[in-house]
Design a protein around this motif. Structure first.
Motif, PDB file in Angstrom:
ATOM      1  N   ASP A   1       3.706  -1.519  -3.052  1.00  0.00           N
ATOM      2  CA  ASP A   1       2.520  -0.809  -3.521  1.00  0.00           C
ATOM      3  C   ASP A   1       1.527  -1.791  -4.116  1.00  0.00           C
ATOM      4  O   ASP A   1       1.697  -3.009  -4.039  1.00  0.00           O
ATOM      5  CB  ASP A   1       2.903   0.283  -4.527  1.00  0.00           C
ATOM      6  N   GLU A   2       0.491  -1.250  -4.742  1.00  0.00           N
ATOM      7  CA  GLU A   2      -0.575  -2.100  -5.264  1.00  0.00           C
ATOM      8  C   GLU A   2      -0.120  -2.968  -6.429  1.00  0.00           C
ATOM      9  O   GLU A   2      -0.799  -3.937  -6.800  1.00  0.00           O
ATOM     10  CB  GLU A   2      -1.762  -1.220  -5.698  1.00  0.00           C
TER      11      GLU A   2
ATOM     12  N   ASN B   1       0.845  -1.181   0.000  1.00  0.00           N
ATOM     13  CA  ASN B   1       0.000   0.000   0.000  1.00  0.00           C
ATOM     14  C   ASN B   1       0.889   1.243   0.000  1.00  0.00           C
ATOM     15  O   ASN B   1       1.601   1.507   0.969  1.00  0.00           O
ATOM     16  CB  ASN B   1      -0.903  -0.017   1.237  1.00  0.00           C
ATOM     17  N   LYS B   2       0.860   2.003  -1.097  1.00  0.00           N
ATOM     18  CA  LYS B   2       1.745   3.158  -1.231  1.00  0.00           C
ATOM     19  C   LYS B   2       1.465   4.218  -0.175  1.00  0.00           C
ATOM     20  O   LYS B   2       2.394   4.859   0.336  1.00  0.00           O
ATOM     21  CB  LYS B   2       1.618   3.763  -2.623  1.00  0.00           C
ATOM     22  N   CYS B   3       0.198   4.428   0.167  1.00  0.00           N
ATOM     23  CA  CYS B   3      -0.134   5.439   1.171  1.00  0.00           C
ATOM     24  C   CYS B   3       0.482   5.090   2.524  1.00  0.00           C
ATOM     25  O   CYS B   3       0.997   5.961   3.234  1.00  0.00           O
ATOM     26  CB  CYS B   3      -1.652   5.586   1.301  1.00  0.00           C
TER      27      CYS B   3
END
Length: 200
Positions: free
Chosen positions: A170-171, A121-123
């Protein structure tokens, strides 16, 4: 981290090593490294260390308070020499016969954060980056290994983490280059031990 710390302490007490290494794979920070690159952790810390408080704004519910463990200066100097050995890194890359990225293989010495979860998850990764702007990787064991070594009885071993990038947390996370990353980590560890540590 807990399991890694327990196993590390068992190994230290049983074998009394001069050095203890943590090879494997990790997630890199996109833009700071490439797929398959080797990352030597310095410093390492637990990104989940801190305080969770009543949410007062969009960014104030978690207040990080990590304790950082640094790489031994002797080892850092040796890794710096290896990081500049383009011929050795290229040889490691060429020895892998399976699928691999097009980029040249590089070694980075930089901040790596450890945590209890696999990150895709980048966030979330962006929040970890706020703890150290030069972060190059996240993974799940290094800080436990460092802590066990630091807290072991004298003579304490010198611990280091040498992992390779298998995704970017990330995704788009997948296992396309997982085996390549595992190979570059293991091969770099072998080269480092034989070239820089056997005579020390």
């Amino acid at each position: 981290m807990a399991s890694a710390a327990v196993l590390t302490m068992k190994m230290i007490m049983a074998f009394r090593p001069k050095y203890i290494a943590m090879p494997g794979i990790l997630a890199g920070v996109r833009g700071s490294c490439n797929m398959g690159d080797i990352i030597v952790a310095d410093p390492g810390w637990d990104y989940g260390s801190g305080k969770i408080q009543e949410k007062k704004s969009a960014s104030q519910d978690f207040l990080p308070a990590p304790y950082q463990s640094s790489l031994n200066s002797f080892l850092r100097g040796k890794f710096a020499l290896m990081a500049n050995d383009d011929a050795a890194l290229d040889q490691i890359r060429r020895e892998w016969k399976g699928p691999k990225p097009e980029n040249a293989l590089r070694m980075h010495i930089g901040p790596v954060a450890s945590g209890a979860s696999v990150v895709a998850n980048k966030c979330f990764l962006d929040e970890v980056i706020k703890q150290h702007r030069k972060l190059v990787g996240v993974e799940m064991e290094t800080y436990g290994v460092f802590t066990a070594a630091e807290e072991s009885p004298f003579p304490t071993p010198k611990a280091f983490s040498i992992k390779s990038v298998s995704d970017f947390a990330d995704e788009a996370k997948d296992d396309s280059f997982r085996e390549y990353a595992a190979f570059t980590s293991a091969s770099a560890l072998k080269y480092f031990v034989e070239r820089y540590l056997e005579s020390c």
